[in-house]
Scaffold this active site. Sequence first.
Site, PDB file in Angstrom:
ATOM      1  N   ASP A   9      51.975  56.391 136.562  1.00  0.00           N
ATOM      2  CA  ASP A   9      50.923  56.867 135.667  1.00  0.00           C
ATOM      3  C   ASP A   9      50.949  58.380 135.436  1.00  0.00           C
ATOM      4  O   ASP A   9      49.902  59.002 135.239  1.00  0.00           O
ATOM      5  CB  ASP A   9      49.530  56.437 136.175  1.00  0.00           C
ATOM      6  CG  ASP A   9      49.475  54.945 136.415  1.00  0.00           C
ATOM      7  OD1 ASP A   9      49.928  54.205 135.529  1.00  0.00           O
ATOM      8  OD2 ASP A   9      49.006  54.531 137.482  1.00  0.00           O
ATOM      9  N   HIS A  37      52.460  51.307 130.064  1.00  0.00           N
ATOM     10  CA  HIS A  37      52.900  52.514 129.356  1.00  0.00           C
ATOM     11  C   HIS A  37      52.011  52.750 128.145  1.00  0.00           C
ATOM     12  O   HIS A  37      51.920  51.904 127.266  1.00  0.00           O
ATOM     13  CB  HIS A  37      54.365  52.369 128.930  1.00  0.00           C
ATOM     14  CG  HIS A  37      55.310  52.392 130.081  1.00  0.00           C
ATOM     15  ND1 HIS A  37      56.612  51.982 130.011  1.00  0.00           N
ATOM     16  CD2 HIS A  37      55.137  52.804 131.356  1.00  0.00           C
ATOM     17  CE1 HIS A  37      57.189  52.132 131.188  1.00  0.00           C
ATOM     18  NE2 HIS A  37      56.317  52.621 132.026  1.00  0.00           N
TER      19      HIS A  37
HETATM   20  P1  IMP Z   1      53.394  45.539 142.072  1.00  0.00           P
HETATM   21  O1  IMP Z   1      54.429  46.414 141.461  1.00  0.00           O
HETATM   22  O2  IMP Z   1      52.543  44.805 141.061  1.00  0.00           O
HETATM   23  O3  IMP Z   1      53.940  44.618 143.131  1.00  0.00           O
HETATM   24  O4  IMP Z   1      52.351  46.497 142.850  1.00  0.00           O
HETATM   25  C1  IMP Z   1      52.752  47.240 143.994  1.00  0.00           C
HETATM   26  C2  IMP Z   1      52.114  48.613 143.999  1.00  0.00           C
HETATM   27  O5  IMP Z   1      52.664  49.392 142.933  1.00  0.00           O
HETATM   28  C3  IMP Z   1      50.600  48.583 143.773  1.00  0.00           C
HETATM   29  O6  IMP Z   1      50.006  49.642 144.510  1.00  0.00           O
HETATM   30  C4  IMP Z   1      50.488  48.867 142.289  1.00  0.00           C
HETATM   31  O7  IMP Z   1      49.248  49.424 141.959  1.00  0.00           O
HETATM   32  C5  IMP Z   1      51.625  49.852 142.091  1.00  0.00           C
HETATM   33  N1  IMP Z   1      52.124  49.855 140.708  1.00  0.00           N
HETATM   34  C6  IMP Z   1      52.888  48.937 140.105  1.00  0.00           C
HETATM   35  N2  IMP Z   1      53.153  49.283 138.833  1.00  0.00           N
HETATM   36  C7  IMP Z   1      52.547  50.466 138.616  1.00  0.00           C
HETATM   37  C8  IMP Z   1      52.481  51.356 137.500  1.00  0.00           C
HETATM   38  O8  IMP Z   1      53.048  51.145 136.422  1.00  0.00           O
HETATM   39  N3  IMP Z   1      51.739  52.482 137.702  1.00  0.00           N
HETATM   40  C9  IMP Z   1      51.135  52.769 138.877  1.00  0.00           C
HETATM   41  N4  IMP Z   1      51.198  51.978 139.935  1.00  0.00           N
HETATM   42  C10 IMP Z   1      51.883  50.831 139.824  1.00  0.00           C
END
Ligand code: IMP
Length: 441
Positions: A9, A37
């Site tokens: 982010d 995004h």
């Molecule tokens: P997952 O990728 O859905 O398995 O989530 C694992 C960790 O990565 C969690 O803490 C999510 O909040 C974080 N996360 C996954 N994708 C993003 C993103 O695009 N931006 C920020 N955090 C992310």
Amino acid sequence: MLVGLQYGDEGKARVVDHLAAGYDVIARFNGGANAGHTIATSDGTLRLRQVPSGVLHPRVSLYIGSGCVIRLQQLASEIEMLAGQGIDLAARLTISDRCPVVQPAHFLSDRRDGGRIGTTGNGIGPCYAELAARMRGGERSAFQLRDLMLDESRVFEQMAQLASQHTDEDIPGLIKEMRQAWQVVRPFVTHNPVALLERVEGGARVLFEGAQSVMLDVVQGAQPWVTSSHTLPSYAYVGGDLPCLYHRKTIGVAKAIVSRVGSGPLPTELGAERSEAYCADAGREGRGRADEAARFDPRALLAQGDAFSTGIAIRMLSNEYGTGTGRPRRVGLLDVAQLQLAVRQFGVDEVYLNKSDSLAVFAQTRDQCIPVVVGSRDGNAMRVMRFPAFDESVIPRDDATPLPPQLETLLEWLADVLGRPLRGIGLGPQRAQMRLFKTQP
Ligand code: IMP
């Protein structure tokens, strides 16, 4: 090659959107529908999850590399949403047939078990784990898009079988949705493992767009509070289907106020454990932007002066809520020590700093200084440097207006301690609110 330097982010998409005109292809190499995004345009805000961020530049091709996992329903609805806005991807988007497919069993178990980590619930972890496991009970259990190309009926049947433990769910309904989505996605899939390479050999310039960020890398990040793919720049030359021979430079995108969604270490978090617990509860209960807007006055919070209240105020004033999930993001001070290490460890050549305008909130705090973390003493107390704050009213609205001198001093210092040029800063979410530096600020 462009990656986020913090916890996701950082506003990578808007930098990609800004740079896209100088490239022929924008390519993804990791992650899936977990990425959110956002590109703000004069016509509104575009939210993408799997389609690369160069989408607003009609001349630019888009590539989804084999390191990405595909959530068919999400990707199909993104393609259709873009078509509805007059953006036709037919001749522009190419997807590697090696991409693993996120199955119903993956997102259902992620939703059931991912809460402690605070995952986005898109089945990312289970899908990458399945790929590595390859078989279950003597049967193939991981499927790539190329398996669907070969025999979609058998693969969908097998996926239904693999999800049968989720007895409360409408598995046939989910499979039906996937079948329909597959018809939308299928025309974009290529069997050619050197599709991107051929473009490059023909002279095309590629910008890889990292999803998530270096601090969420499955190996280098703080397990288990990470995503499940490799988010580091070098992985672009695995998941992006291009030999590293073609690497030119690494662009890092950071944000002047750090934020994180989900659990895991955020050493400079304003309000520390209290903030983490508060954001976790809010996420669980589905409370976000509207709830905080109804309950709090950010100026009053800033006047209170404690770190927890300051954190909420910064979140409200700089709109730090999840793109995909709407969850309140945990916010923290700019951690320059973390950035210094990331820049060095991952070979970053140049840096963009988004949300530089957010630093103006510190003009409303008691000491009217911008605190920046520069290290920790004995791994405990944080070492903080303070820079004079600048008022919101002096943030330039056009390129002709100079930056406030306080911000300029901070940026010069930052480029100096990072040992890398700052190429641009964000002064607001709109496309025009980006200040570029040919030389140092
Ligand atoms: P997952 O990728 O859905 O398995 O989530 C694992 C960790 O990565 C969690 O803490 C999510 O909040 C974080 N996360 C996954 N994708 C993003 C993103 O695009 N931006 C920020 N955090 C992310």
